[in-house]
Design an enzyme around this catalytic site. Structure first.
Site, PDB file in Angstrom:
ATOM      1  N   ASN A 143      66.457  37.138  45.935  1.00 54.03           N
ATOM      2  CA  ASN A 143      67.708  37.520  45.288  1.00 54.03           C
ATOM      3  C   ASN A 143      68.718  36.390  45.469  1.00 54.03           C
ATOM      4  OD1 ASN A 143      66.674  40.084  44.660  1.00 54.03           O
ATOM      5  ND2 ASN A 143      67.234  40.869  46.678  1.00 54.03           N
TER       6      ASN A 143
ATOM      7  N   HIS B 154      66.144  33.882  51.765  1.00 54.41           N
ATOM      8  CA  HIS B 154      64.961  34.591  52.263  1.00 54.41           C
ATOM      9  C   HIS B 154      64.132  35.085  51.092  1.00 54.41           C
ATOM     10  CE1 HIS B 154      68.325  37.395  51.892  1.00 54.41           C
ATOM     11  NE2 HIS B 154      67.448  38.319  51.528  1.00 54.41           N
TER      12      HIS B 154
ATOM     13  N   ARG C 115      60.023  42.122  59.740  1.00 51.43           N
ATOM     14  CA  ARG C 115      60.061  43.303  58.876  1.00 51.43           C
ATOM     15  C   ARG C 115      61.493  43.656  58.505  1.00 51.43           C
ATOM     16  NH1 ARG C 115      54.880  45.023  58.540  1.00 51.43           N
ATOM     17  NH2 ARG C 115      53.589  44.460  60.335  1.00 51.43           N
ATOM     18  N   ASP C 116      61.683  44.027  57.237  1.00 53.07           N
ATOM     19  CA  ASP C 116      62.993  44.436  56.745  1.00 53.07           C
ATOM     20  C   ASP C 116      63.390  45.747  57.434  1.00 53.07           C
ATOM     21  OD1 ASP C 116      64.659  43.751  53.843  1.00 53.07           O
ATOM     22  OD2 ASP C 116      65.063  45.648  54.887  1.00 53.07           O
TER      23      ASP C 116
END
Ligand code: 5GP
Length: 114
Positions: free
Chosen positions: A87, A100, A29-30
């Protein structure tokens, strides 16, 4: 190759809320979630950016996408929908230079990215 904090998470030197793991991929989880579900799918092999992948890495990139979609199905929100984002470099908003995939779900995503 720079040792990033994601490399440290993969080696269990930093804590993370891990939700999925296989031989090639770790997902956690971020720490600053942008949606109710915000998970980072990270190849254990270290690429700084998507630009550093070649045709030889296509199977791994495919498995990264499939790990995300399989986990979304397992968690029960695949049919409702989700967003996957990679990104690349500063102009793409990348801040951690270990490739990622962001998987975000649990709210209506804006139609436009900008
Ligand atoms: P990027 O901006 O490189 O595409 O995404 C990096 C992501 O990593 C950001 O969404 C950020 O919140 C997340 N992040 C940064 N540091 C940590 C950390 O120590 N642990 C976790 N779980 N996520 C992190």
């Amino acid at each position: 190759m720079t040792d990033t904090l994601f490399d440290k998470i993969i080696r269990r030197e930093l804590p993370a809320d891990i939700v999925y793991e296989d031989d090639e991929i770790l997902a956690f989880r971020d720490i600053h979630p942008q949606a109710p579900v915000h998970v980072l799918f990270v190849p254990k092999k270290s690429f700084a950016t998507l630009n550093d992948c070649t045709a030889a890495d296509a199977p791994l990139l495919g498995r990264l996408l499939l790990a995300a979609s399989t986990w979304a199905r397992r968690e029960g929100f695949a049919d409702d929908g989700y967003r996957c984002v990679i990104n690349c470099n500063r102009g793409g908003g990348q801040t951690v230079y270990h490739l990622h995939l962001h998987l975000m779900a649990g709210k209506q995503m804006p139609e436009r990215m900008v």
